[in-house]
Design a protein around this motif. Structure first.
Motif, PDB file in Angstrom:
ATOM      1  N   LEU A  18      -7.905 -51.932  16.200  1.00  0.00           N
ATOM      2  CA  LEU A  18      -6.529 -51.461  16.120  1.00  0.00           C
ATOM      3  C   LEU A  18      -6.503 -50.005  16.553  1.00  0.00           C
ATOM      4  CD1 LEU A  18      -5.225 -52.819  12.680  1.00  0.00           C
ATOM      5  CD2 LEU A  18      -4.399 -53.506  14.935  1.00  0.00           C
ATOM      6  N   ARG A  19      -5.349 -49.582  17.014  1.00  0.00           N
ATOM      7  CA  ARG A  19      -5.141 -48.163  17.303  1.00  0.00           C
ATOM      8  C   ARG A  19      -3.913 -47.705  16.538  1.00  0.00           C
ATOM      9  NH1 ARG A  19      -3.031 -45.039  22.699  1.00  0.00           N
ATOM     10  NH2 ARG A  19      -4.368 -43.192  22.574  1.00  0.00           N
ATOM     11  N   LEU A  20      -4.147 -46.817  15.590  1.00  0.00           N
ATOM     12  CA  LEU A  20      -3.055 -46.244  14.817  1.00  0.00           C
ATOM     13  C   LEU A  20      -2.575 -44.964  15.490  1.00  0.00           C
ATOM     14  CD1 LEU A  20      -4.474 -46.612  11.192  1.00  0.00           C
ATOM     15  CD2 LEU A  20      -3.331 -48.319  12.626  1.00  0.00           C
ATOM     16  N   SER A  21      -1.277 -44.753  15.423  1.00  0.00           N
ATOM     17  CA  SER A  21      -0.688 -43.543  15.973  1.00  0.00           C
ATOM     18  C   SER A  21       0.111 -42.842  14.884  1.00  0.00           C
ATOM     19  CB  SER A  21       0.240 -43.871  17.147  1.00  0.00           C
ATOM     20  OG  SER A  21      -0.463 -44.500  18.192  1.00  0.00           O
ATOM     21  N   VAL A  48     -10.517 -40.672   5.841  1.00  0.00           N
ATOM     22  CA  VAL A  48     -11.216 -41.515   6.802  1.00  0.00           C
ATOM     23  C   VAL A  48     -11.748 -40.650   7.945  1.00  0.00           C
ATOM     24  CG1 VAL A  48     -10.920 -43.346   8.505  1.00  0.00           C
ATOM     25  CG2 VAL A  48      -9.858 -43.562   6.253  1.00  0.00           C
ATOM     26  N   ALA A  49     -10.866 -39.818   8.474  1.00  0.00           N
ATOM     27  CA  ALA A  49     -11.233 -38.947   9.584  1.00  0.00           C
ATOM     28  C   ALA A  49     -10.258 -37.781   9.615  1.00  0.00           C
ATOM     29  CB  ALA A  49     -11.203 -39.700  10.914  1.00  0.00           C
ATOM     30  N   ALA A  50     -10.713 -36.677  10.181  1.00  0.00           N
ATOM     31  CA  ALA A  50      -9.862 -35.504  10.301  1.00  0.00           C
ATOM     32  C   ALA A  50     -10.217 -34.765  11.585  1.00  0.00           C
ATOM     33  CB  ALA A  50     -10.012 -34.596   9.086  1.00  0.00           C
ATOM     34  N   ILE A  51      -9.240 -34.018  12.086  1.00  0.00           N
ATOM     35  CA  ILE A  51      -9.454 -33.292  13.335  1.00  0.00           C
ATOM     36  C   ILE A  51      -8.792 -31.929  13.247  1.00  0.00           C
ATOM     37  CG2 ILE A  51      -7.414 -34.357  14.418  1.00  0.00           C
ATOM     38  CD1 ILE A  51      -9.070 -34.399  17.060  1.00  0.00           C
ATOM     39  N   SER A  52      -9.522 -30.912  13.668  1.00  0.00           N
ATOM     40  CA  SER A  52      -8.979 -29.559  13.643  1.00  0.00           C
ATOM     41  C   SER A  52      -8.069 -29.330  14.840  1.00  0.00           C
ATOM     42  CB  SER A  52     -10.119 -28.539  13.658  1.00  0.00           C
ATOM     43  OG  SER A  52     -10.738 -28.510  14.941  1.00  0.00           O
ATOM     44  N   TRP A  53      -7.439 -28.164  14.873  1.00  0.00           N
ATOM     45  CA  TRP A  53      -6.540 -27.846  15.976  1.00  0.00           C
ATOM     46  C   TRP A  53      -7.298 -27.835  17.305  1.00  0.00           C
ATOM     47  CZ3 TRP A  53      -6.985 -23.606  19.250  1.00  0.00           C
ATOM     48  CH2 TRP A  53      -7.999 -22.704  18.909  1.00  0.00           C
ATOM     49  N   SER A  54      -8.593 -27.492  17.234  1.00  0.00           N
ATOM     50  CA  SER A  54      -9.392 -27.377  18.455  1.00  0.00           C
ATOM     51  C   SER A  54     -10.118 -28.662  18.823  1.00  0.00           C
ATOM     52  CB  SER A  54     -10.417 -26.260  18.287  1.00  0.00           C
ATOM     53  OG  SER A  54     -11.307 -26.563  17.234  1.00  0.00           O
ATOM     54  N   GLY A  65     -19.085 -44.168  13.741  1.00  0.00           N
ATOM     55  CA  GLY A  65     -19.484 -45.095  14.781  1.00  0.00           C
ATOM     56  C   GLY A  65     -18.476 -46.192  15.048  1.00  0.00           C
ATOM     57  N   ARG A  66     -17.496 -46.347  14.167  1.00  0.00           N
ATOM     58  CA  ARG A  66     -16.477 -47.392  14.343  1.00  0.00           C
ATOM     59  C   ARG A  66     -15.087 -46.816  14.571  1.00  0.00           C
ATOM     60  NH1 ARG A  66     -15.223 -50.771  10.345  1.00  0.00           N
ATOM     61  NH2 ARG A  66     -15.757 -49.304   8.654  1.00  0.00           N
ATOM     62  N   PHE A  67     -14.796 -45.679  13.955  1.00  0.00           N
ATOM     63  CA  PHE A  67     -13.481 -45.057  14.041  1.00  0.00           C
ATOM     64  C   PHE A  67     -13.570 -43.806  14.911  1.00  0.00           C
ATOM     65  CE2 PHE A  67     -11.410 -46.552   9.786  1.00  0.00           C
ATOM     66  CZ  PHE A  67     -11.867 -47.833  10.010  1.00  0.00           C
ATOM     67  N   THR A  68     -12.499 -43.547  15.648  1.00  0.00           N
ATOM     68  CA  THR A  68     -12.415 -42.340  16.459  1.00  0.00           C
ATOM     69  C   THR A  68     -11.044 -41.717  16.290  1.00  0.00           C
ATOM     70  OG1 THR A  68     -13.921 -43.281  18.120  1.00  0.00           O
ATOM     71  CG2 THR A  68     -12.625 -41.357  18.762  1.00  0.00           C
ATOM     72  N   ILE A  69     -11.035 -40.455  15.888  1.00  0.00           N
ATOM     73  CA  ILE A  69      -9.784 -39.720  15.757  1.00  0.00           C
ATOM     74  C   ILE A  69      -9.618 -38.838  16.996  1.00  0.00           C
ATOM     75  CG2 ILE A  69     -10.843 -37.808  14.474  1.00  0.00           C
ATOM     76  CD1 ILE A  69      -8.215 -37.597  12.871  1.00  0.00           C
ATOM     77  N   SER A  70      -8.382 -38.736  17.455  1.00  0.00           N
ATOM     78  CA  SER A  70      -8.094 -37.887  18.612  1.00  0.00           C
ATOM     79  C   SER A  70      -6.661 -37.387  18.489  1.00  0.00           C
ATOM     80  CB  SER A  70      -8.292 -38.660  19.923  1.00  0.00           C
ATOM     81  OG  SER A  70      -7.414 -39.773  19.991  1.00  0.00           O
ATOM     82  N   LEU A  80      -5.890 -42.878  15.680  1.00  0.00           N
ATOM     83  CA  LEU A  80      -7.103 -43.360  15.041  1.00  0.00           C
ATOM     84  C   LEU A  80      -7.447 -44.698  15.677  1.00  0.00           C
ATOM     85  CD1 LEU A  80      -9.187 -42.707  12.808  1.00  0.00           C
ATOM     86  CD2 LEU A  80      -7.875 -44.258  11.324  1.00  0.00           C
ATOM     87  N   GLN A  81      -8.487 -44.695  16.472  1.00  0.00           N
ATOM     88  CA  GLN A  81      -8.986 -45.929  17.072  1.00  0.00           C
ATOM     89  C   GLN A  81      -9.959 -46.557  16.096  1.00  0.00           C
ATOM     90  OE1 GLN A  81      -8.196 -47.457  20.101  1.00  0.00           O
ATOM     91  NE2 GLN A  81      -9.463 -49.151  19.330  1.00  0.00           N
ATOM     92  N   ILE A  82      -9.693 -47.793  15.732  1.00  0.00           N
ATOM     93  CA  ILE A  82     -10.506 -48.485  14.736  1.00  0.00           C
ATOM     94  C   ILE A  82     -11.148 -49.697  15.396  1.00  0.00           C
ATOM     95  CG2 ILE A  82     -10.539 -49.508  12.459  1.00  0.00           C
ATOM     96  CD1 ILE A  82      -7.882 -48.186  11.880  1.00  0.00           C
TER      97      ILE A  82
END
Length: 127
Positions: A18-21, A48-54, A65-70, A80-82
């Motif tokens: 899934l891809r969450l937006s 689950v995941a977090a991303i800074s401004w940079s 290895g399974r989830f990707t935040i962007s 959040l790509q799951i």
């Protein structure tokens, strides 16, 4: 004020993706850390995941290895790509913004560091 609106949840079989937006209002989105949290019935809300401004990222051990935040600052959206979903990933997924501290070097990972929350999107994984 900032509004966060999540989308992309649903029912999926184990092993699926899934891809969450999370679409954010406001012109200063690019300055903030953003996070994805989840809460299963009877459990606490956890990062689950977090991303800074940079673009510096953090992942919980259970999703590495399974989830990707962007993030796409031009679209005021965080994703959040799951992948390789498991039944234990079933939860309501929340997007959050930390607007109280801009340009943080590392994204915060506790709920109390975030001051804006979306309404949540349900992810259900069947076995």
């Amino acid at each position: 004020q900032m509004q966060l609106v999540e989308s992309g949840g649903g029912l999926v079989q184990a092993g699926g993706s899934l891809r969450l937006s999370c679409a954010a209002s406001g012109r200063t989105f690019s300055r903030y850390s953003m996070g994805w949290f989840r809460q299963a019935p009877g459990k606490e809300r956890d990062v689950v995941a977090a991303i800074s401004w940079s673009g510096r990222t953090y992942y919980a051990d259970s999703v590495k290895g399974r989830f990707t935040i962007s993030r796409d600052n031009a679209k005021n959206t965080v994703y959040l790509q799951i992948n390789s979903l498991k039944p234990e990933d079933t939860a309501v997924y929340y997007c959050a913004a930390d607007s109280s501290r801009i340009y943080r070097s590392y994204p915060p990972i506790v709920t109390t560091d975030y001051d804006y929350w979306g309404q949540g999107t349900q992810v259900t994984v069947s076995s």
